[in-house]
Design a protein around this motif. Structure first.
Motif, mmCIF file in Angstrom:
data_model
loop_
_atom_site.group_PDB
_atom_site.id
_atom_site.type_symbol
_atom_site.label_atom_id
_atom_site.label_comp_id
_atom_site.label_asym_id
_atom_site.label_seq_id
_atom_site.Cartn_x
_atom_site.Cartn_y
_atom_site.Cartn_z
ATOM 1 N N TYR A 180 79.547 63.389 17.912
ATOM 2 C CA TYR A 180 79.516 64.297 16.752
ATOM 3 C C TYR A 180 78.150 64.337 16.071
ATOM 4 O O TYR A 180 77.932 65.159 15.184
ATOM 5 N N ALA A 194 74.506 65.982 12.216
ATOM 6 C CA ALA A 194 75.607 66.398 13.094
ATOM 7 C C ALA A 194 75.076 67.218 14.269
ATOM 8 O O ALA A 194 73.904 67.622 14.308
ATOM 9 N N THR A 195 75.944 67.471 15.215
ATOM 10 C CA THR A 195 75.569 68.335 16.336
ATOM 11 C C THR A 195 75.588 69.799 15.891
ATOM 12 O O THR A 195 76.184 70.154 14.865
ATOM 13 N N GLY A 197 76.660 73.344 15.291
ATOM 14 C CA GLY A 197 77.951 73.987 15.240
ATOM 15 C C GLY A 197 79.100 73.044 14.907
ATOM 16 O O GLY A 197 80.244 73.487 14.810
ATOM 17 N N GLY A 198 78.828 71.739 14.710
ATOM 18 C CA GLY A 198 79.898 70.794 14.406
ATOM 19 C C GLY A 198 79.631 70.054 13.104
ATOM 20 O O GLY A 198 78.661 70.316 12.375
ATOM 21 N N TYR A 199 80.475 69.125 12.787
ATOM 22 C CA TYR A 199 80.292 68.303 11.585
ATOM 23 C C TYR A 199 80.646 66.854 11.931
ATOM 24 O O TYR A 199 81.315 66.575 12.932
ATOM 25 N N SER A 331 77.126 68.784 8.235
ATOM 26 C CA SER A 331 77.359 69.711 9.346
ATOM 27 C C SER A 331 76.021 70.256 9.827
ATOM 28 O O SER A 331 75.053 70.361 9.053
#
Length: 345
Positions: A180, A194-195, A197-199, A331
């Motif tokens: 993540y 975060a990566t 498009g992610g959180y 995020s």
């Protein structure tokens, strides 16, 4: 006529019987030649022990004999003085006085040490307080250099019961890369990324009751390191728990300080994120890399939300979480740093 047989002085006065010079008995010069004057010569006694003879003068009474000098008193040596016994009381009093002074000195020393220790503790406490206050003050400065007065109002509303502060100077939260994103400590701050498009979410240590949020006021300082902030934002989580299935459950108060700063409130339940308050623009959020401070005040089921000391909105805990742990959220790939987390009950 009479003559002194010692000094041969002659006296015509027959009434004289003794020589006026040496006191010898006078002899008559008319005595027969066969008379031996030396046969009746009387030797005078010692003058210092025999008083002089009384001389009778014609027509006058004889003077009284001179008084003999008083014999000197008998001399006897004085007995040596008896040795005087020395009293022990002066020693006892002296020792007692020394002990009293030593006792007073020890008491003064103890009070001095206690006072120094108390002063040092006050300095440490003041230093920590000043450090937190300075960081909060820096977080509350606007980009034009002015300072928000709402920060002081926020300070006055802090709970006086119990308070805990984590300035992230000592590692205790989870760190390391994962699918993540990545989390690490740097320069007494807690950093998260975060990566795309992610959180990523991290809860406080589970074994520390200081991080519990039931009926608590929770605030944290946060800032974007590179200014690259996702529209879904970053921020603070309260009532954080993991379900039996290992899914996240909490409330999230998130901000995005891009060109159009916004905040939003989300609910995580059974691993699913639900938006409770849609992204809302707010001029209280500082843009770019300028620090901000966000705060959640929890009283039973009601939760009030503040940004930089200013109230923005309220919600009701409809999920009935009521309690849980503090957590942090970010995020997107932008780097975010958290500092000076406070929990007041």
């Amino acid at each position: 006529m009479k003559r002194c047989p010692q000094c041969n002085r002659t006296y015509t006065d027959d009434a004289l019987s003794f020589c006026l010079d040496d006191g010898s008995p006078l002899v008559s010069t008319t005595a027969p030649s066969s008379f031996d004057p030396s046969a009746t010569v009387q030797y005078p006694q010692s003058r210092d022990t025999t008083p002089p003879p009384t001389i009778a003068y014609p027509g006058q009474s004889a003077p009284p004999p001179p008084q003999s000098p008083a014999p000197p008193p008998a001399w006897s040596p004085m007995p040596p003085p008896a040795p005087q016994k020395r009293s022990v009381w002066p020693w006892l009093l002296g020792i007692g006085a020394v002990l009293v002074f030593i006792g007073i000195g020890l008491v003064i020393l103890i009070f001095a040490i206690a006072r120094i220790t108390n002063d040092n503790n006050n300095r440490v406490a003041n230093s920590n307080t000043n450090r937190t206050a300075n960081r909060n003050a820096n977080a509350n400065r606007n980009t034009n250099g002015s300072t928000s007065t709402n920060a002081n109002e926020n300070s006055n509303t802090r709970s006086s019961l119990t308070s805990y502060t984590d300035d992230f100077s000592t590692p205790g939260w989870g760190v390391g890369p994962s699918q993540y994103g990545n989390i690490w400590y740097d320069n007494e701050e807690y950093h998260m990324r975060a990566t795309k498009g992610g959180y990523i979410v991290m809860y406080s240590p589970a074994d520390r009751k200081e991080y519990q949020t039931e009926n608590a006021t929770v605030r944290v300082g946060l800032r974007s390191i590179d200014g690259d902030v996702s529209s879904t934002g970053y921020g603070l989580l309260v009532h954080g728990l993991k379900s039996k299935e290992g899914q996240l459950e909490d409330y999230g108060f998130l901000i995005s300080n891009g060109d159009n700063p916004k905040y939003r409130i989300v609910l995580h339940k059974a691993g699913k994120e639900t938006v409770l308050v849609e992204p809302t623009e707010s001029s209280t959020i500082r843009k770019g890399t300028t620090p901000n401070q966000i705060e959640v005040r929890i009283r039973d089921l009601k939760m009030d939300f503040y940004i930089n000391g200013q109230f923005v909105t309220s919600i009701v805990d409809e999920a009935n979480y009521r309690k849980g742990r503090v957590g942090l959220y970010t995020s997107g790939p932008g780097e975010v740093a958290f500092d000076d987390l406070e929990i007041n009950h």
